[in-house]
Design an enzyme around this catalytic site. Structure first.
Site, PDB file in Angstrom:
ATOM      1  N   HIS A   1      13.131  25.463  -3.763  1.00 60.56           N
ATOM      2  CA  HIS A   1      13.270  26.038  -5.104  1.00 60.56           C
ATOM      3  C   HIS A   1      12.317  25.328  -6.080  1.00 60.56           C
ATOM      4  O   HIS A   1      11.610  25.981  -6.860  1.00 60.56           O
ATOM      5  CB  HIS A   1      14.734  25.903  -5.556  1.00 60.56           C
ATOM      6  CG  HIS A   1      15.029  26.456  -6.922  1.00 60.56           C
ATOM      7  ND1 HIS A   1      15.869  27.530  -7.123  1.00 60.56           N
ATOM      8  CD2 HIS A   1      14.604  26.076  -8.158  1.00 60.56           C
ATOM      9  CE1 HIS A   1      15.931  27.793  -8.425  1.00 60.56           C
ATOM     10  NE2 HIS A   1      15.174  26.914  -9.076  1.00 60.56           N
ATOM     11  N   GLU A   2      12.291  23.992  -6.009  1.00 61.45           N
ATOM     12  CA  GLU A   2      11.460  23.225  -6.952  1.00 61.45           C
ATOM     13  C   GLU A   2       9.966  23.383  -6.648  1.00 61.45           C
ATOM     14  O   GLU A   2       9.158  23.528  -7.568  1.00 61.45           O
ATOM     15  CB  GLU A   2      11.860  21.749  -6.944  1.00 61.45           C
ATOM     16  CG  GLU A   2      13.307  21.481  -7.371  1.00 61.45           C
ATOM     17  CD  GLU A   2      13.709  22.167  -8.670  1.00 61.45           C
ATOM     18  OE1 GLU A   2      12.849  22.279  -9.568  1.00 61.45           O
ATOM     19  OE2 GLU A   2      14.864  22.604  -8.782  1.00 61.45           O
TER      20      GLU A   2
ATOM     21  N   CYS B   1      19.255  28.676 -11.684  1.00 63.68           N
ATOM     22  CA  CYS B   1      18.060  27.992 -12.175  1.00 63.68           C
ATOM     23  C   CYS B   1      18.310  27.611 -13.622  1.00 63.68           C
ATOM     24  O   CYS B   1      18.831  28.418 -14.389  1.00 63.68           O
ATOM     25  CB  CYS B   1      16.852  28.928 -12.062  1.00 63.68           C
ATOM     26  SG  CYS B   1      15.317  28.173 -12.617  1.00 63.68           S
TER      27      CYS B   1
ATOM     28  N   HIS C   1       8.685  26.495  -8.036  1.00 67.41           N
ATOM     29  CA  HIS C   1       8.423  26.419  -9.478  1.00 67.41           C
ATOM     30  C   HIS C   1       6.989  25.975  -9.761  1.00 67.41           C
ATOM     31  O   HIS C   1       6.384  26.392 -10.747  1.00 67.41           O
ATOM     32  CB  HIS C   1       9.362  25.405 -10.147  1.00 67.41           C
ATOM     33  CG  HIS C   1      10.633  26.007 -10.671  1.00 67.41           C
ATOM     34  ND1 HIS C   1      10.655  27.030 -11.591  1.00 67.41           N
ATOM     35  CD2 HIS C   1      11.933  25.724 -10.412  1.00 67.41           C
ATOM     36  CE1 HIS C   1      11.908  27.350 -11.874  1.00 67.41           C
ATOM     37  NE2 HIS C   1      12.709  26.568 -11.168  1.00 67.41           N
TER      38      HIS C   1
HETATM   39 ZN    ZN Z   1      14.723  26.652 -11.083  1.00 68.63          ZN
END
Ligand code: ZN
Length: 181
Positions: free
Chosen positions: A150-151, A108, A154
């Site tokens: 993953h995004e 990340c 976030h």
């Molecule tokens: Zn990340």
């Protein structure tokens, strides 16, 4: 390169910053039509590429909005990654996810120098609006599906370490390079 010399590189937030733990606000779609918006998107892509990343979410540059950019491309540690189109995800929502999961290494841009093995749904369907204000429903699979997850995480204050089932795989880059393939 000349065209990008004046482009802004946004300062990035890091693990520990509460903005990475907050649920981001939806982007009002009227904002997408404003003149500053394409500049923001271009600056996010630029910031991501300069950091050798393949995805960047707005909270990672200190903006608590549901906005992320993705572009797969070969990186220093993933030299064989196939390039993808540029994708801007505005207000993305995971609407379907396969039961089957795959395990792979993730890093990340907000946590320098560390990698971990993370389970992710192999196939997902996502609804989002693009940078022109056009709505999409898209099914993605494999590594791109991993980056999407993953995004999107976030934007909900979730970091990849929260998804790890085995924290003992958390590795420095040097150790990761010994162990990944
Ligand atoms: Zn990340």
């Amino acid at each position: 390169p000349r065209a990008t010399t004046h482009m802004k590189i946004f300062p990035r937030t890091e693990f520990g910053d509460p903005i990475l733990r907050a649920k981001a606000k939806p982007v009002p779609l009227v904002l997408v039509k404003k003149s500053g918006f394409p500049k923001l998107i271009a600056g996010m892509f630029h910031t991501m590429r300069r950091a050798d990343g393949i995805g960047l979410a707005a909270p990672q540059i200190g903006l608590s909005y549901q906005l992320a950019v993705i572009q797969l491309a070969p990186t220093k540690h993933r030299k064989t990654l196939k390039a993808s189109e540029k994708l801007a995800l505005i207000n993305p929502k995971l609407i379907r996810a396969s039961k089957n999961k795959a395990y792979d290494w993730e890093g990340c841009l907000s946590l320098d120098g560390v990698r971990g093995k993370v389970p992710r749904h192999k196939t997902i369907t996502v609804r989002y609006t693009d940078e022109r204000g056009v709505a999409h429903t898209r099914t993605v699979t494999g590594f791109l599906a991993r980056v999407f997850q993953h995004e999107i995480d976030h934007l909900n204050g979730t970091l990849y370490v929260d998804r790890m089932e085995n924290m003992k795989t958390l590795s420095t880059i040097t150790e990761f390079r010994k162990r990944a393939k």
